[in-house]
Design a protein around this motif. Sequence first.
Motif, PDB file in Angstrom:
ATOM      1  N   LEU A 103      50.678  38.210  40.123  1.00  0.00           N
ATOM      2  CA  LEU A 103      50.428  37.834  38.736  1.00  0.00           C
ATOM      3  C   LEU A 103      51.015  36.614  38.280  1.00  0.00           C
ATOM      4  O   LEU A 103      50.810  35.501  37.586  1.00  0.00           O
ATOM      5  N   GLN A 104      52.397  36.636  38.678  1.00  0.00           N
ATOM      6  CA  GLN A 104      53.500  35.792  38.300  1.00  0.00           C
ATOM      7  C   GLN A 104      53.014  34.669  39.290  1.00  0.00           C
ATOM      8  O   GLN A 104      53.528  33.496  38.736  1.00  0.00           O
ATOM      9  N   PHE A 105      52.659  34.633  40.660  1.00  0.00           N
ATOM     10  CA  PHE A 105      52.372  33.849  41.249  1.00  0.00           C
ATOM     11  C   PHE A 105      51.301  32.562  40.740  1.00  0.00           C
ATOM     12  O   PHE A 105      51.308  31.538  40.688  1.00  0.00           O
ATOM     13  N   LEU A 106      50.277  33.487  40.178  1.00  0.00           N
ATOM     14  CA  LEU A 106      49.294  32.591  39.537  1.00  0.00           C
ATOM     15  C   LEU A 106      49.638  31.852  38.521  1.00  0.00           C
ATOM     16  O   LEU A 106      49.028  30.770  38.140  1.00  0.00           O
ATOM     17  N   ARG A 107      50.512  32.368  37.727  1.00  0.00           N
ATOM     18  CA  ARG A 107      50.890  31.846  36.490  1.00  0.00           C
ATOM     19  C   ARG A 107      51.854  30.747  36.713  1.00  0.00           C
ATOM     20  O   ARG A 107      51.849  29.602  36.095  1.00  0.00           O
ATOM     21  N   LYS A 145      46.959  46.471  42.361  1.00  0.00           N
ATOM     22  CA  LYS A 145      46.597  45.413  41.292  1.00  0.00           C
ATOM     23  C   LYS A 145      47.563  44.249  41.541  1.00  0.00           C
ATOM     24  O   LYS A 145      48.517  44.414  42.087  1.00  0.00           O
ATOM     25  N   LEU A 146      47.624  43.094  40.903  1.00  0.00           N
ATOM     26  CA  LEU A 146      48.301  42.008  41.150  1.00  0.00           C
ATOM     27  C   LEU A 146      49.871  42.331  40.975  1.00  0.00           C
ATOM     28  O   LEU A 146      50.609  41.931  41.657  1.00  0.00           O
ATOM     29  N   ASP A 147      50.143  43.036  40.188  1.00  0.00           N
ATOM     30  CA  ASP A 147      51.337  43.523  39.593  1.00  0.00           C
ATOM     31  C   ASP A 147      52.360  44.163  40.712  1.00  0.00           C
ATOM     32  O   ASP A 147      53.439  44.026  40.840  1.00  0.00           O
ATOM     33  N   ASN A 148      51.545  44.970  41.362  1.00  0.00           N
ATOM     34  CA  ASN A 148      51.897  45.660  42.506  1.00  0.00           C
ATOM     35  C   ASN A 148      51.908  45.225  44.067  1.00  0.00           C
ATOM     36  O   ASN A 148      52.099  45.936  44.988  1.00  0.00           O
ATOM     37  N   VAL A 149      51.526  43.845  44.005  1.00  0.00           N
ATOM     38  CA  VAL A 149      51.681  43.305  45.280  1.00  0.00           C
ATOM     39  C   VAL A 149      52.604  42.165  45.336  1.00  0.00           C
ATOM     40  O   VAL A 149      52.451  41.216  44.309  1.00  0.00           O
ATOM     41  N   LEU A 213      42.010  37.090  42.108  1.00  0.00           N
ATOM     42  CA  LEU A 213      42.675  36.022  42.712  1.00  0.00           C
ATOM     43  C   LEU A 213      41.469  34.908  42.775  1.00  0.00           C
ATOM     44  O   LEU A 213      41.790  33.650  42.654  1.00  0.00           O
ATOM     45  N   TYR A 214      40.446  35.251  43.071  1.00  0.00           N
ATOM     46  CA  TYR A 214      39.321  34.114  43.496  1.00  0.00           C
ATOM     47  C   TYR A 214      38.866  33.530  41.871  1.00  0.00           C
ATOM     48  O   TYR A 214      38.759  32.494  42.048  1.00  0.00           O
ATOM     49  N   LEU A 215      38.899  34.474  40.929  1.00  0.00           N
ATOM     50  CA  LEU A 215      38.350  33.946  39.648  1.00  0.00           C
ATOM     51  C   LEU A 215      39.389  33.461  38.561  1.00  0.00           C
ATOM     52  O   LEU A 215      39.031  32.656  37.687  1.00  0.00           O
ATOM     53  N   ASP A 216      40.646  33.963  38.889  1.00  0.00           N
ATOM     54  CA  ASP A 216      41.759  33.681  38.017  1.00  0.00           C
ATOM     55  C   ASP A 216      41.501  34.438  36.552  1.00  0.00           C
ATOM     56  O   ASP A 216      41.879  33.920  35.697  1.00  0.00           O
ATOM     57  N   GLN A 217      40.571  35.400  36.646  1.00  0.00           N
ATOM     58  CA  GLN A 217      40.501  36.214  35.377  1.00  0.00           C
ATOM     59  C   GLN A 217      39.854  37.572  36.133  1.00  0.00           C
ATOM     60  O   GLN A 217      39.496  37.637  37.344  1.00  0.00           O
ATOM     61  N   SER A 218      40.015  38.685  35.457  1.00  0.00           N
ATOM     62  CA  SER A 218      39.746  39.939  35.931  1.00  0.00           C
ATOM     63  C   SER A 218      38.057  40.058  35.927  1.00  0.00           C
ATOM     64  O   SER A 218      37.240  39.711  35.116  1.00  0.00           O
ATOM     65  N   LEU A 219      37.317  40.652  37.048  1.00  0.00           N
ATOM     66  CA  LEU A 219      36.105  40.749  37.347  1.00  0.00           C
ATOM     67  C   LEU A 219      35.525  41.615  36.044  1.00  0.00           C
ATOM     68  O   LEU A 219      34.473  41.239  35.439  1.00  0.00           O
ATOM     69  N   PHE A 220      36.279  42.965  35.586  1.00  0.00           N
ATOM     70  CA  PHE A 220      35.775  43.698  34.692  1.00  0.00           C
ATOM     71  C   PHE A 220      36.829  43.697  33.570  1.00  0.00           C
ATOM     72  O   PHE A 220      38.123  43.572  33.946  1.00  0.00           O
ATOM     73  N   THR A 451      45.112  34.808  27.733  1.00  0.00           N
ATOM     74  CA  THR A 451      46.030  35.734  27.810  1.00  0.00           C
ATOM     75  C   THR A 451      47.487  35.126  28.180  1.00  0.00           C
ATOM     76  O   THR A 451      47.775  34.116  29.145  1.00  0.00           O
ATOM     77  N   LEU A 452      48.478  35.490  27.273  1.00  0.00           N
ATOM     78  CA  LEU A 452      49.858  35.046  27.861  1.00  0.00           C
ATOM     79  C   LEU A 452      50.646  36.048  28.425  1.00  0.00           C
ATOM     80  O   LEU A 452      50.356  37.218  28.171  1.00  0.00           O
ATOM     81  N   PRO A 453      51.373  35.595  29.414  1.00  0.00           N
ATOM     82  CA  PRO A 453      52.415  36.714  29.858  1.00  0.00           C
ATOM     83  C   PRO A 453      53.282  37.131  29.014  1.00  0.00           C
ATOM     84  O   PRO A 453      53.918  36.329  27.960  1.00  0.00           O
ATOM     85  N   HIS A 454      53.564  38.579  28.912  1.00  0.00           N
ATOM     86  CA  HIS A 454      54.524  39.261  27.998  1.00  0.00           C
ATOM     87  C   HIS A 454      55.511  40.028  28.367  1.00  0.00           C
ATOM     88  O   HIS A 454      55.418  40.086  29.721  1.00  0.00           O
ATOM     89  N   CYS A 455      56.301  40.435  27.789  1.00  0.00           N
ATOM     90  CA  CYS A 455      57.413  41.213  28.139  1.00  0.00           C
ATOM     91  C   CYS A 455      57.168  42.681  28.480  1.00  0.00           C
ATOM     92  O   CYS A 455      58.020  43.669  28.163  1.00  0.00           O
ATOM     93  N   GLY A 456      55.965  42.925  28.963  1.00  0.00           N
ATOM     94  CA  GLY A 456      55.629  44.467  29.238  1.00  0.00           C
ATOM     95  C   GLY A 456      56.093  44.939  30.600  1.00  0.00           C
ATOM     96  O   GLY A 456      56.383  43.906  31.420  1.00  0.00           O
ATOM     97  N   ASP A 457      55.912  46.201  31.065  1.00  0.00           N
ATOM     98  CA  ASP A 457      56.363  46.466  32.325  1.00  0.00           C
ATOM     99  C   ASP A 457      55.621  45.755  33.594  1.00  0.00           C
ATOM    100  O   ASP A 457      56.258  45.822  34.432  1.00  0.00           O
ATOM    101  N   GLU A 458      54.247  45.327  33.341  1.00  0.00           N
ATOM    102  CA  GLU A 458      53.605  44.858  34.556  1.00  0.00           C
ATOM    103  C   GLU A 458      53.973  43.514  34.892  1.00  0.00           C
ATOM    104  O   GLU A 458      53.460  43.134  36.129  1.00  0.00           O
TER     105      GLU A 458
END
Length: 506
Positions: A103-107, A145-149, A213-220, A451-458
């Motif tokens: 997720l950080q990589f995409l952003r 999910k993106l955060d855990n890879v 990764l393909y869409l740069d947004q979640s499918l659902f 959506t902005l990245p925020h200071c959450g755990d993910e």
Amino acid sequence: MAAVVSQLSVGQVLCSSSTKYTIIEFMGEGSFGKVAKCQIKSTCEIVAVKILKVVQNVQDELSMLSRISTLDPDHFNVVKFYEKFEYSGCTCLVFELLAMNLLQFLRTELHFCSMYVHQIRPIAKQMLVALQGLQSRWIIHSDIKLDNVMLANHEETPYKVKLIDFGLAIPFSAARCGMQLQAIGSRAPEICLGLPFTEAIDMWGLGCMLADLYLDQSLFPVNCEYLMMKAMVEFLGMPPDYQLCCGVYTKKFFCQEEDEFGSRWRLLTPEEYSANNNKKAEEWPAWRCHFKSWDDLLYFFNEEDAEEFEDRRAFIDFLKQVLHQDGGKRISPTEALQHPFITMSHLSQDPGSSDYLTEAQSCMSMKCTNEDIDEEHKVQLSPSQVLLANSWESDEVHGREPFDQILTPASSQIEPLSDVNNDNGSVKEPSLDWGEEFNHHSTVDDSGFFTLPHCGDENLESVSSVNGPVEEDVPIPAPKRFRNVRKFFSRILKTFFGCFCCSVQE
């Protein structure tokens, strides 16, 4: 324990029975505790130490880590776990230091651009091998999910990734019908409906992640269970009757009606869902596309090259099998590794026939440079965005991670976890007390255009998912919240084109 964690500071030394770790900096903090970059005093090597202030699930996570530690972490693409120790009443877990999550990589690296399918392929293959390894140890990760890879060493091997965060992992034997697992937006149909489930839910999570990764947004959608189910029905169709009739949670989303043709199921309206569940159904975001078929994904981008389009077609076919509504019919990791998208058998194998094949093979060998990645993504931008991307290259404050800080992980001198293995080296069976109700909800946000990245755990590096309510949609940010004005205008351009595409498709 919470007070001890909050009082930790840079320069402080954490001591295990065999190793001293000096805190260099804190990489993230959440309700679980902190993640610190630490240096081993005796070897000067760098590791990540997860310092926990909430310990109720530590033994469960340790049981999973003990099983995983019997795998070769580099071959099976899972994070290396070194040891566990206690410090002033806090439990500390020591892992290899990784670069950044996807997720950080995409952003930060791709500037909110999606990835080409030939760049997604090496990530998909490595995660399939990781899931093979977990299945060989009878483990369900349950939070793919993106955060855990995470990228292992982005500077040297751009697409080398590893799976992290086993805080919500469970053994096969602990799977119980009705358990609430996986983040909203990545939740398999069998979990949503309360059906018996298997390790196939991890394949569903992987499919959702690759689509991200393909869409740069979640499918659902990820902010509302009802919208997630609505999107799944629009895209994949109604779940089969045999699933709806057996699901513990079916009536949370669906109702049965009688008409001249007999009994049939239908999705609840937003008003019916709100009334039945005492929970408001969110409105569909104006920027979000309604994906109604696999062709919507296939033609989401313009055709650039015949080989690329053929590769994209293979990727969509791969996703179809990974995102099968019936977990029993969903493709397994071993089968998926033989799919043409992974083997590239659908592409011409004549080395001189296509530049695309050369690029695809380079990505699979993971030897392309960061400059190659930047150039590939610039061609996806409009001319004005290319100017912005070029200007970022010379901007000293462009939000990129300091890759010079990425060092090699600790050596095998660190003693392995000793209290979870038998003397003969075999892994103890985990002593878990899993109830029928297992309510884990990962805090996660939608990676959509607004959506902005925020200071959450993910958004933390090497950080466990934390239980808690799903967060609401983040409002459109003011320019001052961006790291620089260029990124703000790039975001606005992308939003405009995304909405335009939605209106054309409708």
